[in-house]
Design an enzyme around this catalytic site. Structure first.
Site, PDB file in Angstrom:
ATOM      1  N   ASP A   1      -9.805   3.336   1.921  1.00  0.00           N
ATOM      2  CA  ASP A   1      -9.838   2.707   3.250  1.00  0.00           C
ATOM      3  C   ASP A   1     -10.344   3.679   4.314  1.00  0.00           C
ATOM      4  OD1 ASP A   1      -9.008   0.109   2.781  1.00  0.00           O
ATOM      5  OD2 ASP A   1      -6.876   0.560   3.000  1.00  0.00           O
TER       6      ASP A   1
ATOM      7  N   LYS B   1       0.801  -1.238   0.000  1.00  0.00           N
ATOM      8  CA  LYS B   1       0.000   0.000   0.000  1.00  0.00           C
ATOM      9  C   LYS B   1       0.831   1.285   0.000  1.00  0.00           C
ATOM     10  CE  LYS B   1      -4.283  -1.675   2.020  1.00  0.00           C
ATOM     11  NZ  LYS B   1      -5.270  -1.603   3.073  1.00  0.00           N
TER      12      LYS B   1
END
Ligand code: NAP
Length: 489
Positions: free
Chosen positions: A322, A286
């Site tokens: 997210d 990520k």
């Protein structure tokens, strides 16, 4: 036409018969791997019970078979073998036969041979009806020569089966038929796979809808390591189907990000002509993916992590869904998070997005982590205080969030905090989503805390990804039901 061939290999005639009958219910073609059997008595009966075309295979160990078979044993087997629609014969064996039903095969379990093109040439120069080449992948970029082989065979009008074995090669099993592969192999049950990376026929059909993929199909995928356990393919593929979009979402097991982006992703440099539209990104990539993007949304930059990539013409754009996905279920529990005392357990990627989102809502955040160095790094970036995770009491907090993997996978039986530690807390949120009702949430319920399962965040962040790739709002129900069916309870 997409053909799914279920390959069965069993040690006894009875077990092979039962597997073959089951295989004929879900396959277009059944492969009988006879190298698993030592006694071929009863073979004719098995063949009479299979209602699909059959490939007969008698594989020696050095080509991936289950036992040692010398040249003479193999030659005499094929001299008396029963006639079936197809015989798969390794290229090193010369058999006097009707070539129109021969699949001539070559397997390499050590990697992708540097002379793959010559191997293909050699096999294609035989009169065999179909050429089969299976090589082992160690990284997703190993799929490139396999896809190129399919392109070449199609341009030469040659029937070919080209497979990249191993988890990193799954894309060749799912996309192969749409790129001209004669068939794709599948297992009856995952634990019965006859080659590395084989998934079940049921999954190929009901999760990936392999028979509906064509050269126009929009492709999205999940980049991570590992990725095979992920429920994201279940959720996204189900939402794509429900929305009537010609798209497929694949797990993409990536080790070397730089090479992956250069050779498979970036529209200006990639070597594969595919309709790639978007990527989800998961651990451990990520943060590292930020280096390979042309544009990053400001929120993702601040968080320091991208979990969504959109391929827009010749540009790669990065987003973080997210943080908003994390917040969505909380805003159903709390009218406002302003001044809320929040304990975040863990200091990894998920904790980072959670802390960023909580601070945006003016919450007062304390980080609890076992690794002081990581916690201090977050403390320096964000306005949070830090405490040690061991034996903390959370009675003075309104909200406690687990952002560690405790409670899932190998750490299934562990909890980041007990009921005793949680007594007095208003709400407990576990970012772990498998199982759905974690032990941590069960502990929280014992002392009357409200609970939020990680599945809610998983769906919320996936919905935003879907919108970014397709411009359409996905069905929450389709995503929820697909995830629910794939997760542990
Ligand atoms: P990560 O970057 O690897 O971070 C994990 C954190 O947990 C690290 O701080 C790590 O500490 C800590 N940790 C690991 N094992 C521990 C243990 N035995 N005891 C105490 N702390 C431990 O992982 P992540 O991406 O943040 O993910 C964390 C969890 O959230 C995972 O279970 C993931 O599936 C879940 N998640 C859920 C969603 C969702 O949509 N619901 C989204 C993202 C993540 P060290 O640094 O010391 O190892």
């Amino acid at each position: 036409m997409t053909r799914i061939c279920v390959s069965v290999c069993e040690n006894s005639v009875e077990a092979l018969e039962s597997a073959a009958v089951r295989a004929s219910e879900c396959a277009d073609v059944v492969e009988l791997r006879l190298d698993c059997l030592t006694d071929l008595e009863g073979l004719e009966r098995i063949l009479s019970r299979i209602s699909r075309p059959v490939i007969l295979t008698f594989r020696p160990r050095e080509q991936g078979g289950r036992r040692e078979l010398d040249q003479q044993t193999r030659e005499s087997f094929w001299k008396t073998a029963p006639r079936t629609e197809w015989w798969d014969i390794e290229w090193d064996l010369t058999v006097e036969t009707d070539w129109s039903r021969i699949i001539v095969s070559h397997h390499d379990f050590s990697g992708v041979p540097h002379d793959l093109s010559q191997i293909y040439q050699r096999l294609a120069s035989t009169p065999a009806r179909v050429v089969k080449i299976a090589v082992q992948t160690n990284d997703i970029v190993d799929c490139i020569p396999v896809f190129k082989l399919l392109d070449r065979a199609r341009s030469e009008d040659r029937d070919v089966i080209a497979i990249a074995m191993g988890n990193a090669g799954l894309a060749t099993r799912i996309l192969g038929p749409s790129r001209g592969a004669f068939l794709t192999y599948a297992a009856l049950e995952e634990e019965w796979a006859t080659a590395p990376g084989q998934i079940t026929a049921e999954k190929l059909r009901s999760v990936y809808h392999v028979d509906q993929i064509d050269c126009e199909t929009m492709i999205c995928g999940l980049v991570g390591l590992p990725v095979m356990h992920s429920v994201s393919p279940h959720m996204h593929n189900s939402a794509l189907r429900t929305a009537g979009i010609n798209g497929v979402y694949l797990p993409l097991e990536v080790r070397d990000l730089k090479t992956f982006f250069e050779r498979l992703v970036h529209p200006r440099t990639r070597e594969l002509d595919w309709n790639l539209r978007g990527l989800s990104v998961t651990a451990p990539h990520k943060s590292a993916v930020l280096d390979f993007l042309d544009w990053i949304e400001p929120n993702a930059k601040e968080i320091g992590a991208v979990n969504t990539i959109v391929v827009d013409d010749d540009k790669l754009r990065g987003f973080n869904t997210d943080a908003a996905g994390f917040m969505e279920p909380l805003l159903k529990v709390f009218d406002s998070l302003d001044g809320l005392r929040v304990a975040v357990l863990g200091a990894g990627g998920a904790a980072r997005a959670a802390v960023w989102a909580l601070l945006k809502q003016q919450a007062s955040v304390t980080l609890f982590a076992r690794d002081v160095v990581k916690a201090r790094q977050l403390e320096q970036v964000f306005d949070v205080s830090y405490e040690s995770l061991s034996s903390a009491s959370f009675a003075t907090y309104d909200l406690v969030i687990n952002a560690t993997p405790l409670g899932s996978g190998e750490l299934l039986d562990q909890v980041p905090a007990t009921a005793e530690q949680l007594d007095g807390v208003n709400c407990v949120y576990d970012l772990v989503y498998n199982p759905i009702k974690t032990r941590f949430l069960q502990e929280a319920s014992k002392v009357g805390c409200r609970t939020v399962p990680g599945l809610e965040m998983l769906i919320a962040q996936a919905k935003s990804q879907f919108v970014l790739w397709t411009g359409q709002t996905p069905s929450s129900n389709a995503m929820y039901e697909a995830a629910f069916a794939a997760l542990d309870h």
